[in-house]
Design an enzyme around this catalytic site. Structure first.
Site, mmCIF file in Angstrom:
data_model
loop_
_atom_site.group_PDB
_atom_site.id
_atom_site.type_symbol
_atom_site.label_atom_id
_atom_site.label_comp_id
_atom_site.label_asym_id
_atom_site.label_seq_id
_atom_site.Cartn_x
_atom_site.Cartn_y
_atom_site.Cartn_z
ATOM 1 N N ARG A 13 0.864 -1.233 0.057
ATOM 2 C CA ARG A 13 -0.028 -0.115 -0.074
ATOM 3 C C ARG A 13 0.928 1.299 -0.038
ATOM 4 N NH1 ARG A 13 -4.780 1.570 4.645
ATOM 5 N NH2 ARG A 13 -5.091 3.728 3.377
ATOM 6 N N ASN A 26 -10.463 -3.691 -0.709
ATOM 7 C CA ASN A 26 -10.373 -2.475 -1.983
ATOM 8 C C ASN A 26 -9.470 -3.067 -2.910
ATOM 9 O OD1 ASN A 26 -11.908 -0.430 -0.951
ATOM 10 N ND2 ASN A 26 -10.066 0.202 0.758
ATOM 11 N N CYS A 58 -18.809 -0.972 0.835
ATOM 12 C CA CYS A 58 -18.091 0.150 1.463
ATOM 13 C C CYS A 58 -18.813 1.043 2.573
ATOM 14 C CB CYS A 58 -18.014 1.322 0.335
ATOM 15 S SG CYS A 58 -17.050 2.584 0.926
ATOM 16 N N HIS A 116 -15.939 5.002 -4.008
ATOM 17 C CA HIS A 116 -15.082 6.158 -3.955
ATOM 18 C C HIS A 116 -15.326 7.197 -4.830
ATOM 19 C CE1 HIS A 116 -12.691 3.964 -0.798
ATOM 20 N NE2 HIS A 116 -13.740 4.025 -0.427
ATOM 21 N N TYR A 149 -13.455 11.303 -1.140
ATOM 22 C CA TYR A 149 -12.565 11.072 -1.888
ATOM 23 C C TYR A 149 -12.399 11.718 -3.022
ATOM 24 C CZ TYR A 149 -11.744 6.730 0.864
ATOM 25 O OH TYR A 149 -11.227 5.869 1.798
HETATM 26 C C1 G6P Z 1 -13.221 3.986 4.637
HETATM 27 C C2 G6P Z 1 -13.257 3.312 3.119
HETATM 28 C C3 G6P Z 1 -12.747 2.030 2.981
HETATM 29 C C4 G6P Z 1 -11.280 2.304 3.332
HETATM 30 C C5 G6P Z 1 -11.241 2.645 4.743
HETATM 31 C C6 G6P Z 1 -9.589 3.116 4.830
HETATM 32 O O1 G6P Z 1 -13.851 3.045 5.517
HETATM 33 O O2 G6P Z 1 -14.607 3.633 2.905
HETATM 34 O O3 G6P Z 1 -12.952 1.812 1.676
HETATM 35 O O4 G6P Z 1 -10.850 0.944 3.338
HETATM 36 O O5 G6P Z 1 -11.723 4.031 4.712
HETATM 37 O O6 G6P Z 1 -9.139 2.954 6.185
HETATM 38 P P1 G6P Z 1 -7.615 3.152 6.560
HETATM 39 O O7 G6P Z 1 -7.704 3.071 7.920
HETATM 40 O O8 G6P Z 1 -7.313 1.679 5.814
HETATM 41 O O9 G6P Z 1 -7.221 4.283 5.646
#
Ligand code: G6P
Length: 416
Positions: free
Chosen positions: A90, A144, A165, A195, A238
């Site tokens: 990531r 994701n 989501c 998103h 987003y």
């Molecule tokens: C939100 C989004 C998800 C995403 C998450 C990221 O819930 O809807 O799609 O995975 O945030 O969280 P993070 O803590 O991994 O940045």
């Protein structure tokens, strides 16, 4: 009823277990099986899950196994929360595009594409295993980029699935909170892609209150009211990556600025330490610092609607069918659906408003090409996907960027 969690070594697992406990009356699982490829994380999360369920006193049996096929036997619902390549991959997805002046993000743009290319083969493998081992089970996916994965599963497998989501529910709720309106009196029309969603109309007591919603949001959220008025819609958070791309990239490029993945890596390390504490038997407050709060509620709502054939309205990711006029029928979208025992049925939302139509179509082309690139293992199609994305400015950027991204992903993408 048996629930399987694939990728149960995730730091999100306690969120899901807390949801299962909270919703147990309507969703009476008596068996939960946890599976992962990481033995240490699986052991830690199994321990915490067992303690949480024991404390709740619901008599739910917990098993753990590293063998996914065994875990799937007899499953009714399979929740998938995997991260192929882990947090290191990531961080690469976020860091590499930034060097080319493009936002690095795990669900869209060049970073989202790499996450999709790593993840789609694993998801299709899971889907085909489910077709063999538990063909009646439902795959509830949160991994994701979940919109792109929903399309890959819909086009290339027969598995029964829903992409989730927590965002659309959270944002819809936040709009109504800004307006001071009870959810029972309102209806938020949400359209777009995961998103890349927009509230295009807000109804209160049967009247169109969109203009009022825009003013309330402009007033209460840290957003430019003139931007919202010009757009005539309320975009998911987003969307700042598109409409404020210069500012987002500039902020991310500041010296010492951590990417979200780098920050999450720190949060996860601390969480795993807490989870391993044998006296902990609940979801710790630190988990709220991850972005997926509310995930368990949407996952349990979807499973409840399927299990009880309720036909309730939920915003999820499915193949478009005829919901949006401007998107192909076999491409995934994120729209209000009626969810019942036969799955999520998208409601017809008509034409996308012109101010957002081109953006949604362009990102959709990138998403569909990304699915094709993953399935065919094609660098040429991956280049087409990258060039179709509105955040990638030119061929001169796309070509070396893709080379660098593929090189960095060799371990997870065999054709890279
Ligand atoms: C939100 C989004 C998800 C995403 C998450 C990221 O819930 O809807 O799609 O995975 O945030 O969280 P993070 O803590 O991994 O940045």
């Amino acid at each position: 009823m048996k629930l399987v969690i694939v990728g149960a070594g995730s730091s999100y697992t306690p969120e899901l277990i807390a949801g299962v406990i909270q919703h147990h009356a309507q969703l009476p699982f008596d068996e939960i099986c946890l599976t992962d490829i990481d033995a240490r994380r699986l052991e830690i999360l199994t321990g915490l899950s067992e303690r949480m369920l024991a404390k709740a006193g619901l008599g739910v049996r917990v098993h753990a196994t590293l063998e996914r096929a065994r875990a799937l036997e007899g499953a009714h619902f399979v929740n998938c929360i995997i991260r192929v390549g882990g947090m290191e991959a990531r961080i690469q997805d976020e860091r590499i595009p930034l060097r080319y002046g493009i936002i690095g993000q795990e669900t869209t743009g060049p970073g989202g594409m790499m996450k999709a290319l790593r993840t789609i083969p694993v998801m299709l493998d899971l889907a085909h295993e489910m077709e063999r081992v538990c063909p009646r089970a439902w795959l509830i996916n949160y991994t994701n980029p979940s919109g792109i994965i929903a399309e890959a599963l819909g086009k290339h497998s027969r598995v029964r699935c829903i992409g989730l989501c927590s965002g659309p529910q959270e944002w819809s709720k936040a709009i109504l909170t800004a307006m001071g309106v009870e959810p029972a009196r309102a209806n938020v029309e949400w359209v777009g892609l995961n998103h890349l969603g927009f509230a295009i109309r807000v109804w209160v007591d049967g009247e169109d209150a969109t203009a009022r919603a825009i003013e309330a949001v402009a007033d209460k959220w840290a957003v430019d009211g003139e931007w919202l008025r010009a757009l005539g819609a309320i975009p998911a958070s987003y969307l700042r990556n598109y409409y404020h791309r210069g500012l987002v990239v500039e902020a991310a490029q500041q010296p010492g600025q951590l990417t979200r993945g780098e920050r999450v890596k720190e949060i996860e390390a601390a969480l795993l330490e807490q989870y391993a504490d044998p006296t902990l038997a609940e979801k710790p407050p630190l988990l709220a610092q991850r972005g997926g709060g509310g995930y368990a509620d949407v996952a349990c709502a979807a499973m409840r609607a399927i299990a009880h054939n309720t036909g309730e309205r939920q915003i999820v990711q499915v193949l478009n069918g005829g919901a949006l006029d401007d998107i192909p029928a076999d491409a995934s979208v994120e729209v209000p659906c009626l969810v019942d025992a036969s799955g999520a049925h998208p409601l017809r939302m008509g034409a996308l408003p012109l101010p957002i139509r081109g953006l949604v179509q362009a990102v959709k082309a990138y998403e569909s090409l990304t699915v094709q690139a993953a399935v065919e293992g094609s660098r040429r199609v991956a280049l087409q996907a990258l060039m179709a994305h509105p955040l990638v400015p030119s061929w001169e950027v796309a070509r070396p960027l893709l080379d660098e991204l593929l090189e960095a992903n060799r371990r997870w993408i065999p054709w890279a």
